[in-house]
Structures are given as structure tokens and as C-alpha cells.
Design a protein around this motif. Sequence first.
Motif, PDB file in Angstrom:
ATOM      1  N   LEU A  77      16.091   8.776  -6.609  1.00  0.00           N
ATOM      2  CA  LEU A  77      16.261   7.827  -5.501  1.00  0.00           C
ATOM      3  C   LEU A  77      15.884   8.497  -4.170  1.00  0.00           C
ATOM      4  O   LEU A  77      16.256   9.636  -3.916  1.00  0.00           O
ATOM      5  CB  LEU A  77      17.713   7.330  -5.434  1.00  0.00           C
ATOM      6  CG  LEU A  77      17.924   6.137  -4.504  1.00  0.00           C
ATOM      7  CD1 LEU A  77      17.399   4.851  -5.136  1.00  0.00           C
ATOM      8  CD2 LEU A  77      19.399   5.962  -4.154  1.00  0.00           C
ATOM      9  N   SER A  78      15.176   7.755  -3.328  1.00  0.00           N
ATOM     10  CA  SER A  78      14.676   8.307  -2.069  1.00  0.00           C
ATOM     11  C   SER A  78      15.781   8.442  -1.025  1.00  0.00           C
ATOM     12  O   SER A  78      16.422   7.461  -0.644  1.00  0.00           O
ATOM     13  CB  SER A  78      13.586   7.373  -1.526  1.00  0.00           C
ATOM     14  OG  SER A  78      13.405   7.589  -0.147  1.00  0.00           O
ATOM     15  N   VAL A  79      15.985   9.673  -0.549  1.00  0.00           N
ATOM     16  CA  VAL A  79      16.996   9.882   0.495  1.00  0.00           C
ATOM     17  C   VAL A  79      16.538   9.292   1.830  1.00  0.00           C
ATOM     18  O   VAL A  79      17.352   9.002   2.696  1.00  0.00           O
ATOM     19  CB  VAL A  79      17.364  11.387   0.683  1.00  0.00           C
ATOM     20  CG1 VAL A  79      18.007  11.939  -0.585  1.00  0.00           C
ATOM     21  CG2 VAL A  79      16.143  12.221   1.056  1.00  0.00           C
ATOM     22  N   GLU A  80      15.217   9.091   1.982  1.00  0.00           N
ATOM     23  CA  GLU A  80      14.723   8.472   3.217  1.00  0.00           C
ATOM     24  C   GLU A  80      15.026   6.985   3.233  1.00  0.00           C
ATOM     25  O   GLU A  80      15.425   6.425   4.252  1.00  0.00           O
ATOM     26  CB  GLU A  80      13.208   8.663   3.371  1.00  0.00           C
ATOM     27  CG  GLU A  80      12.791  10.072   3.776  1.00  0.00           C
ATOM     28  CD  GLU A  80      12.762  11.034   2.586  1.00  0.00           C
ATOM     29  OE1 GLU A  80      12.556  10.556   1.441  1.00  0.00           O
ATOM     30  OE2 GLU A  80      12.972  12.245   2.792  1.00  0.00           O
ATOM     31  N   ARG A  81      14.827   6.336   2.110  1.00  0.00           N
ATOM     32  CA  ARG A  81      15.044   4.878   2.093  1.00  0.00           C
ATOM     33  C   ARG A  81      16.523   4.510   1.957  1.00  0.00           C
ATOM     34  O   ARG A  81      16.898   3.390   2.250  1.00  0.00           O
ATOM     35  CB  ARG A  81      14.236   4.235   0.958  1.00  0.00           C
ATOM     36  CG  ARG A  81      12.829   3.823   1.408  1.00  0.00           C
ATOM     37  CD  ARG A  81      12.187   2.835   0.457  1.00  0.00           C
ATOM     38  NE  ARG A  81      12.033   3.367  -0.886  1.00  0.00           N
ATOM     39  CZ  ARG A  81      11.114   4.259  -1.260  1.00  0.00           C
ATOM     40  NH1 ARG A  81      10.257   4.724  -0.373  1.00  0.00           N
ATOM     41  NH2 ARG A  81      11.046   4.681  -2.502  1.00  0.00           N
ATOM     42  N   TYR A  82      17.332   5.433   1.513  1.00  0.00           N
ATOM     43  CA  TYR A  82      18.777   5.161   1.372  1.00  0.00           C
ATOM     44  C   TYR A  82      19.570   6.248   2.097  1.00  0.00           C
ATOM     45  O   TYR A  82      20.305   7.030   1.481  1.00  0.00           O
ATOM     46  CB  TYR A  82      19.161   5.096  -0.109  1.00  0.00           C
ATOM     47  CG  TYR A  82      18.458   3.969  -0.838  1.00  0.00           C
ATOM     48  CD1 TYR A  82      18.999   2.683  -0.859  1.00  0.00           C
ATOM     49  CD2 TYR A  82      17.234   4.173  -1.472  1.00  0.00           C
ATOM     50  CE1 TYR A  82      18.349   1.632  -1.499  1.00  0.00           C
ATOM     51  CE2 TYR A  82      16.570   3.132  -2.116  1.00  0.00           C
ATOM     52  CZ  TYR A  82      17.138   1.864  -2.122  1.00  0.00           C
ATOM     53  OH  TYR A  82      16.485   0.837  -2.756  1.00  0.00           O
ATOM     54  N   PRO A  83      19.421   6.303   3.433  1.00  0.00           N
ATOM     55  CA  PRO A  83      20.030   7.407   4.191  1.00  0.00           C
ATOM     56  C   PRO A  83      21.556   7.427   4.127  1.00  0.00           C
ATOM     57  O   PRO A  83      22.166   8.499   4.154  1.00  0.00           O
ATOM     58  CB  PRO A  83      19.534   7.173   5.622  1.00  0.00           C
ATOM     59  CG  PRO A  83      19.150   5.730   5.687  1.00  0.00           C
ATOM     60  CD  PRO A  83      18.660   5.389   4.311  1.00  0.00           C
ATOM     61  N   LYS A  84      22.189   6.270   4.050  1.00  0.00           N
ATOM     62  CA  LYS A  84      23.660   6.247   4.011  1.00  0.00           C
ATOM     63  C   LYS A  84      24.174   6.738   2.658  1.00  0.00           C
ATOM     64  O   LYS A  84      25.183   7.442   2.589  1.00  0.00           O
ATOM     65  CB  LYS A  84      24.192   4.831   4.270  1.00  0.00           C
ATOM     66  CG  LYS A  84      23.805   4.262   5.620  1.00  0.00           C
ATOM     67  CD  LYS A  84      24.476   5.023   6.748  1.00  0.00           C
ATOM     68  CE  LYS A  84      23.965   4.543   8.094  1.00  0.00           C
ATOM     69  NZ  LYS A  84      24.403   5.426   9.189  1.00  0.00           N
ATOM     70  N   LEU A  85      23.483   6.364   1.598  1.00  0.00           N
ATOM     71  CA  LEU A  85      23.868   6.880   0.285  1.00  0.00           C
ATOM     72  C   LEU A  85      23.682   8.394   0.247  1.00  0.00           C
ATOM     73  O   LEU A  85      24.516   9.123  -0.296  1.00  0.00           O
ATOM     74  CB  LEU A  85      23.037   6.208  -0.817  1.00  0.00           C
ATOM     75  CG  LEU A  85      23.362   4.732  -1.092  1.00  0.00           C
ATOM     76  CD1 LEU A  85      22.397   4.146  -2.120  1.00  0.00           C
ATOM     77  CD2 LEU A  85      24.792   4.570  -1.603  1.00  0.00           C
ATOM     78  N   ALA A  86      22.581   8.858   0.847  1.00  0.00           N
ATOM     79  CA  ALA A  86      22.317  10.307   0.882  1.00  0.00           C
ATOM     80  C   ALA A  86      23.397  11.028   1.676  1.00  0.00           C
ATOM     81  O   ALA A  86      23.864  12.113   1.290  1.00  0.00           O
ATOM     82  CB  ALA A  86      20.938  10.568   1.484  1.00  0.00           C
ATOM     83  N   LYS A  87      23.824  10.412   2.781  1.00  0.00           N
ATOM     84  CA  LYS A  87      24.864  11.018   3.621  1.00  0.00           C
ATOM     85  C   LYS A  87      26.195  11.076   2.868  1.00  0.00           C
ATOM     86  O   LYS A  87      26.926  12.074   2.928  1.00  0.00           O
ATOM     87  CB  LYS A  87      25.002  10.183   4.901  1.00  0.00           C
ATOM     88  CG  LYS A  87      25.736  10.882   6.010  1.00  0.00           C
ATOM     89  CD  LYS A  87      25.787  10.006   7.257  1.00  0.00           C
ATOM     90  CE  LYS A  87      26.978  10.403   8.107  1.00  0.00           C
ATOM     91  NZ  LYS A  87      27.387   9.335   9.021  1.00  0.00           N
ATOM     92  N   TYR A  88      26.480  10.001   2.184  1.00  0.00           N
ATOM     93  CA  TYR A  88      27.709   9.936   1.375  1.00  0.00           C
ATOM     94  C   TYR A  88      27.689  11.018   0.293  1.00  0.00           C
ATOM     95  O   TYR A  88      28.681  11.701   0.043  1.00  0.00           O
ATOM     96  CB  TYR A  88      27.824   8.533   0.758  1.00  0.00           C
ATOM     97  CG  TYR A  88      28.994   8.336  -0.174  1.00  0.00           C
ATOM     98  CD1 TYR A  88      30.292   8.256   0.315  1.00  0.00           C
ATOM     99  CD2 TYR A  88      28.803   8.200  -1.551  1.00  0.00           C
ATOM    100  CE1 TYR A  88      31.368   8.054  -0.544  1.00  0.00           C
ATOM    101  CE2 TYR A  88      29.868   7.992  -2.416  1.00  0.00           C
ATOM    102  CZ  TYR A  88      31.150   7.926  -1.905  1.00  0.00           C
ATOM    103  OH  TYR A  88      32.214   7.725  -2.756  1.00  0.00           O
ATOM    104  N   TYR A  89      26.541  11.189  -0.318  1.00  0.00           N
ATOM    105  CA  TYR A  89      26.360  12.228  -1.336  1.00  0.00           C
ATOM    106  C   TYR A  89      26.640  13.613  -0.744  1.00  0.00           C
ATOM    107  O   TYR A  89      27.379  14.412  -1.326  1.00  0.00           O
ATOM    108  CB  TYR A  89      24.936  12.145  -1.873  1.00  0.00           C
ATOM    109  CG  TYR A  89      24.538  13.246  -2.821  1.00  0.00           C
ATOM    110  CD1 TYR A  89      24.899  13.197  -4.162  1.00  0.00           C
ATOM    111  CD2 TYR A  89      23.776  14.333  -2.381  1.00  0.00           C
ATOM    112  CE1 TYR A  89      24.516  14.203  -5.041  1.00  0.00           C
ATOM    113  CE2 TYR A  89      23.395  15.338  -3.248  1.00  0.00           C
ATOM    114  CZ  TYR A  89      23.764  15.274  -4.582  1.00  0.00           C
ATOM    115  OH  TYR A  89      23.393  16.266  -5.453  1.00  0.00           O
TER     116      TYR A  89
END
Lengths: 225, 225
Positions: A183-195
Motif C-alpha cells: 500500500l502506498s504511504v503517499e496515497r494513504y498518509p494518515k494510515l502511514a502515520k498511524y502505522y
Amino acid sequence: MAKSISLLWGAGSPPCWRVMITLEEKKLQGYKRKLLSFEKGEHKSQEVLEINPRGQLPTFKHGENIVNESTAACLYLESQFRSQGNKLIPDTAAEQAMMYQRMMEGLTLTEKLNSVIYYEWFVPEDERHDTAVKRNREALKTELRLWEGYLEKVAAGSYLAGAFSLADVIVFPNIAYALRFGLSVERYPKLAKYYRLLKDRPSIKTSWPPHWLPSPQGYDTLKNL
Amino acid sequence: MAKSISLLWGAGSPPCWRVMITLEEKKLQGYKRKLLSFEKGEHKSQEVLEINPRGQLPTFKHGENIVNESTAACLYLESQFRSQGNKLIPDTAAEQAMMYQRMMEGLTLTEKLNSVIYYEWFVPEDERHDTAVKRNREALKTELRLWEGYLEKVAAGSYLAGAFSLADVIVFPNIAYALRFGLSVERYPKLAKYYRLLKDRPSIKTSWPPHWLPSPQGYDTLKNL
């Protein structure tokens, strides 16, 4: 107390990981556990079937009490060890509402991830359709955007329902899974931040799927999502 | 307190029914409710989407707290109104283990029922396969036999986890649904007995899907299962 607990688990399975995170949070280190191999079909072995007629992992026992569904096991552990370790159900009505809601929605996220990642595993060759693959991917995209939106509304540094709770226990392994599958951390920045907020939490780090360590990003199934 | 509760629901939907049973058990009669039509697509109306971005029923609110997932709403209500009406989570560890386990397994039963009853609704015409229909029916049969086995082990007059609990709240609507869709009471005598044990319980009888009353056995989809 931990000695009366036993867990049969499979590496990288979000449902197993949930139970392991909960055991860590509730300071139940020292429980008996045995790693089984999905590849070798060990989840269908007699050892599992005796405790879990569905032949699935996790297979969980506390004394004589059997709780194999991962969400059920997490709820059970929190209830039985309420005053031990971290409290995983918040006190206020507003946070409880959010926690139960996100926890149960987390199972929909699991299902939608599985329908894309394991399509060829679930669907026999003669029954596969490009239209179905496309629809499943679109449904997963919609689902992930919904979670991206949920996290956008969360206060800075906050978890899904205020303090760390069962909602995070259920949902986090899915997010880690999605990222591992590209999954792209650029397209899903909030999910990436949560991770990033959660990945080094002791309960999570300790129970991290061992075979993920040498190769954190395993696949690119979800890369273009 | 019931006045601060509102429910948007669809008739005959097991998830909606669960929440309605819980509201009755917790003596929260007098809550606001509005019946919407799935056939007219009212679950995708603005009124629903404002509270439930998934566009599903039930859509549930208590004050400002939103809990739309049915299992989440039941857990939330039990937690918020613990000392009011009937207690829906048992006290002993053994009964709690059984309750959480059966409650969560109830969602698998729902999923397997839906995959047979709504196959043509879920799967576009070009993607339908007789082999898939057959496999889904076999999986449902295996699932129903599992529950038949669970009930065989239950003490006489007992519910799924001792006294009436959230396990029954989640599971019973599925059983009523299966029978309405023609499940054989001869081939599943324990499920039929469980149905008879519960069907006249006040919380269940009061919330019975209104359009089921004139025609109790609606379809024969599951007749030969």
C-alpha cells in the motif's frame, strides 16, 4: 496466570497477532505458545481440531476455557484481566462507542483485504473473473479511504478511540498487513502515520511476525491502489 | 434515557434485529426508531449516510455517540446500561469465554447464510457459477451442523452460554432467518429446538420482523440443505 494460557498461532496472521498484542498489553508474558505453519496445513492438524473445530489459527485456551475467534479472545482477556496491565476498554461513553464501532469495522477491513490479497486462494481458477478482481480492489480502495478519513478526524497523537484500545488491537495488524502488501504511504498518509505511531509500541514490536523482519515490504499486490 | 437513543432500521435484517432485542432486554423501550426500506434503497439515503458512511442499517445513535455495527451497538448498550434490565454478559470466566466465542462465530454464520441466500444479489450474472453455488451451500451446511453440534452439548433448557446472553442476541436472528428460508426442522432438530426456546421471549417477540408475521415460512432456498 499466564501459565494456564496456551496459543497455537501462525506467523503473519492478523487474527493471531491481535491475541498476541492483547496478551502483551495485559502483562501475560510467559504463556505457552506454539508456532504452526499454514503452508504445511498444520492449522488443520488434529492438535488444532481438538480445540478448534474450524481448523483455524489462533487456537486459544485459558485453563479449560476455549476462545478461538480473535476478537472474542481479546474481549475475554480484557474482561478477565481488567486490572492487570493496560486497560483496553476506555471509560467514557463516547470513547467506548468509538472503540466498539472501530473494532467491529476492523473485521470488515480484514475481509476486504483478504478478498484482494487471497483472491486466487479463495476462488478456484475456473471461477475467476477480471471484473471481480477489479470490483474487489475498488471496494478495498473505498474501505481504505474510509479509514484514512477516520484517522483524519482523530486528534493529534491519538489512537482510533482516544487512548490505545481494543480498536487498535484489532485494526493495527490489518494496516501493517496492507503496507506489507505494498500500500502506498503517499496515497494513504494518515494510515502511514498511524502505522508509524504504533509500530514500535512494545506489545506490537515484541509480537511482530518473525518472518517479516528480514523483508519488511513483502509484495506489491496493493501498490497501485 | 431511551429518548436520547435513535435507530434507523430495516425489517428482517438480522443485524437490526440484534440491536432491537438488546434495547428491549435493557428496558430501553421508548427509543426513537424509523423503519426504512432496503427495496427502495433508503439505506443509501442522505439521512443514513450522515450517520453511517457505509450506508447500512442499523444506524444507531445514543446522544452524540454513533455505533452502527450491530455487534458493537449491543456491546456498547450492555456496557452503558449494565445494571438496567437483563444482564447480557455472564459473570463466570467459563460462561464469558463461551459467550464471546459464540457471539463472534455468529458473524461467520451470518456471512455463510448471506453467501447462499443473496448469491444472485452479490454476484453479477456473468460471474455466477454452479460450482460456486454448490460450494457455498456445502459450506453453509457444514456451518449449520457445527451449530447443531454446539447445541447438542448445551444443558437442557440452557442458551448458548448458560443464561440468555449477547451470544443469543447475535445468533438467534440468524437461526430465525435460516428457518424462514426453509431450513428443515427434521434435519436440524437442535436448531429448531433452540428456535422454539427463544421465539416467544418478550424481547424477541416484540421486535419480530413485522412482515414475517403473516407468512412465517417465506422461502424454500435452504429446504434441501
